[in-house]
Design a protein around this motif. Structure first.
Motif, mmCIF file in Angstrom:
data_model
loop_
_atom_site.group_PDB
_atom_site.id
_atom_site.type_symbol
_atom_site.label_atom_id
_atom_site.label_comp_id
_atom_site.label_asym_id
_atom_site.label_seq_id
_atom_site.Cartn_x
_atom_site.Cartn_y
_atom_site.Cartn_z
ATOM 1 N N GLN A 76 -7.740 -9.751 -0.779
ATOM 2 C CA GLN A 76 -7.665 -9.105 -2.082
ATOM 3 C C GLN A 76 -6.630 -7.992 -2.142
ATOM 4 O OE1 GLN A 76 -11.662 -7.967 -3.165
ATOM 5 N NE2 GLN A 76 -12.046 -9.978 -4.010
ATOM 6 N N THR A 77 -6.143 -7.538 -0.989
ATOM 7 C CA THR A 77 -5.142 -6.474 -0.991
ATOM 8 C C THR A 77 -4.061 -6.755 0.052
ATOM 9 O OG1 THR A 77 -6.430 -5.154 0.580
ATOM 10 C CG2 THR A 77 -6.750 -4.677 -1.755
ATOM 11 N N ILE A 78 -2.877 -6.236 -0.224
ATOM 12 C CA ILE A 78 -1.753 -6.325 0.710
ATOM 13 C C ILE A 78 -1.870 -5.140 1.661
ATOM 14 C CG2 ILE A 78 0.768 -6.342 0.931
ATOM 15 C CD1 ILE A 78 -0.321 -8.692 -0.718
ATOM 16 N N THR A 79 -1.870 -5.405 2.963
ATOM 17 C CA THR A 79 -1.996 -4.326 3.945
ATOM 18 C C THR A 79 -0.702 -4.062 4.714
ATOM 19 O OG1 THR A 79 -2.851 -5.883 5.583
ATOM 20 C CG2 THR A 79 -4.475 -4.657 4.262
ATOM 21 N N LYS A 80 0.158 -5.068 4.846
ATOM 22 C CA LYS A 80 1.413 -4.891 5.586
ATOM 23 C C LYS A 80 2.519 -5.698 4.929
ATOM 24 C CE LYS A 80 -0.671 -4.424 10.157
ATOM 25 N NZ LYS A 80 -0.722 -4.953 11.525
ATOM 26 N N VAL A 81 3.713 -5.108 4.951
ATOM 27 C CA VAL A 81 4.931 -5.821 4.603
ATOM 28 C C VAL A 81 5.902 -5.535 5.732
ATOM 29 C CG1 VAL A 81 6.841 -6.048 2.966
ATOM 30 C CG2 VAL A 81 4.510 -5.658 2.118
ATOM 31 N N VAL A 82 6.189 -6.559 6.526
ATOM 32 C CA VAL A 82 7.044 -6.416 7.709
ATOM 33 C C VAL A 82 8.208 -7.388 7.554
ATOM 34 C CG1 VAL A 82 7.165 -6.551 10.219
ATOM 35 C CG2 VAL A 82 5.065 -5.751 9.121
ATOM 36 N N GLU A 95 1.374 -0.425 6.413
ATOM 37 C CA GLU A 95 2.598 -0.586 7.199
ATOM 38 C C GLU A 95 3.679 -1.204 6.327
ATOM 39 O OE1 GLU A 95 4.092 -2.872 11.249
ATOM 40 O OE2 GLU A 95 1.948 -2.541 10.941
ATOM 41 N N LEU A 96 4.832 -0.548 6.279
ATOM 42 C CA LEU A 96 6.001 -1.051 5.560
ATOM 43 C C LEU A 96 7.183 -0.961 6.515
ATOM 44 C CD1 LEU A 96 7.415 -2.032 2.981
ATOM 45 C CD2 LEU A 96 7.668 0.374 2.313
ATOM 46 N N LEU A 145 -1.674 6.415 0.329
ATOM 47 C CA LEU A 145 -2.348 7.345 1.228
ATOM 48 C C LEU A 145 -2.757 6.699 2.546
ATOM 49 C CD1 LEU A 145 -4.556 9.176 -1.423
ATOM 50 C CD2 LEU A 145 -2.303 9.835 -0.548
ATOM 51 N N ASN A 146 -2.826 5.370 2.593
ATOM 52 C CA ASN A 146 -3.188 4.657 3.807
ATOM 53 C C ASN A 146 -1.984 4.298 4.673
ATOM 54 O OD1 ASN A 146 -5.990 4.507 3.169
ATOM 55 N ND2 ASN A 146 -5.530 2.849 1.742
ATOM 56 N N LEU A 147 -0.794 4.596 4.183
ATOM 57 C CA LEU A 147 0.418 4.195 4.892
ATOM 58 C C LEU A 147 0.513 4.932 6.227
ATOM 59 C CD1 LEU A 147 2.879 2.327 4.535
ATOM 60 C CD2 LEU A 147 4.120 4.320 3.694
ATOM 61 N N LEU A 148 0.456 4.171 7.309
ATOM 62 C CA LEU A 148 0.523 4.732 8.659
ATOM 63 C C LEU A 148 1.898 4.603 9.269
ATOM 64 C CD1 LEU A 148 -2.841 3.285 10.032
ATOM 65 C CD2 LEU A 148 -2.426 5.579 9.129
ATOM 66 N N GLU A 149 2.645 3.590 8.845
ATOM 67 C CA GLU A 149 3.950 3.364 9.435
ATOM 68 C C GLU A 149 4.958 2.987 8.373
ATOM 69 O OE1 GLU A 149 6.104 0.720 12.917
ATOM 70 O OE2 GLU A 149 3.937 0.779 12.804
ATOM 71 N N LEU A 150 6.063 3.720 8.340
ATOM 72 C CA LEU A 150 7.172 3.465 7.433
ATOM 73 C C LEU A 150 8.415 3.420 8.286
ATOM 74 C CD1 LEU A 150 8.386 3.193 4.580
ATOM 75 C CD2 LEU A 150 8.477 5.694 4.495
ATOM 76 N N ASP A 151 9.032 2.274 8.353
ATOM 77 C CA ASP A 151 10.210 2.105 9.208
ATOM 78 C C ASP A 151 11.284 1.380 8.447
ATOM 79 O OD1 ASP A 151 11.911 1.952 11.350
ATOM 80 O OD2 ASP A 151 10.645 0.630 12.523
ATOM 81 N N ASP A 161 -0.837 -18.271 0.013
ATOM 82 C CA ASP A 161 0.350 -19.102 0.197
ATOM 83 C C ASP A 161 1.283 -18.565 1.274
ATOM 84 O OD1 ASP A 161 -0.276 -21.127 -1.770
ATOM 85 O OD2 ASP A 161 -0.027 -19.523 -3.241
ATOM 86 N N LEU A 162 0.814 -17.570 2.001
ATOM 87 C CA LEU A 162 1.483 -17.060 3.203
ATOM 88 C C LEU A 162 2.943 -16.686 2.994
ATOM 89 C CD1 LEU A 162 -0.036 -19.596 5.768
ATOM 90 C CD2 LEU A 162 -0.906 -17.341 5.139
ATOM 91 N N TRP A 163 3.169 -15.709 2.139
ATOM 92 C CA TRP A 163 4.519 -15.219 1.955
ATOM 93 C C TRP A 163 4.980 -14.581 3.260
ATOM 94 C CZ3 TRP A 163 5.054 -12.484 -3.437
ATOM 95 C CH2 TRP A 163 4.687 -13.381 -4.443
ATOM 96 N N PHE A 164 6.156 -14.929 3.729
ATOM 97 C CA PHE A 164 6.666 -14.414 4.988
ATOM 98 C C PHE A 164 6.660 -12.886 4.998
ATOM 99 C CE2 PHE A 164 10.178 -12.659 7.452
ATOM 100 C CZ PHE A 164 9.831 -13.127 8.706
ATOM 101 N N GLY A 165 6.127 -12.321 6.077
ATOM 102 C CA GLY A 165 6.133 -10.879 6.271
ATOM 103 C C GLY A 165 5.030 -10.117 5.559
ATOM 104 N N VAL A 166 4.192 -10.804 4.813
ATOM 105 C CA VAL A 166 3.117 -10.157 4.057
ATOM 106 C C VAL A 166 1.783 -10.436 4.746
ATOM 107 C CG1 VAL A 166 1.881 -10.076 1.853
ATOM 108 C CG2 VAL A 166 4.371 -10.353 1.877
ATOM 109 N N ASN A 167 1.066 -9.369 5.056
ATOM 110 C CA ASN A 167 -0.278 -9.500 5.627
ATOM 111 C C ASN A 167 -1.277 -8.945 4.628
ATOM 112 O OD1 ASN A 167 1.240 -10.227 7.820
ATOM 113 N ND2 ASN A 167 0.207 -8.882 9.254
#
Length: 122
Positions: A67-73, A95-96, A116-122, A55-61
């Protein structure tokens, strides 16, 4: 005179939609409703309705299999509040981005322990 017989072949694709698990969805909903005043974000399109991936929540990839959330921008989105510990339940998050919002409090330990997969936290 030759007659042509039209042959129609109908391919029916039966897709089995997979959705993210309830733990991940609950983590996002906790972030939205209880921690960061989501109804007052500048852009909250889709949030709280259906599945975050389909359902394409804004900012969620999501992952390619949805099956998994990979980014929240959600940069510059009028987000106020704290990051809940449940954000650590997004174990595939790499990415968060919440920069240029009004986030207060400390970064939850669950981010450093579970993500453990988090590459970017801003």
């Amino acid at each position: 005179m030759l007659s042509r017989v039209g042959l129609s072949i109908i391919f029916i694709f039966v897709g089995f939609a997979t959705t993210i698990d309830q733990t991940q969805k609950s983590a996002l909903l906790e972030f939205y409703y209880n921690a960061t005043n989501g109804p007052y974000w500048f852009n909250n399109n889709g949030w709280g309705v259906g599945d975050p991936c389909f359902d394409l929540w804004f900012g969620v990839n999501c992952s390619t299999d949805n099956q998994t959330i990979t980014k929240v921008v959600l940069s510059e989105n009028n987000i106020t509040g704290t990051i809940p510990v449940t954000i650590g339940n997004l174990s595939s998050l790499n990415e968060l981005k919440l920069d240029r919002n009004n986030i207060t409090g400390t970064i939850p330990e669950t981010i450093t322990i579970n993500l453990l997969n988090l590459l970017e936290l801003d």
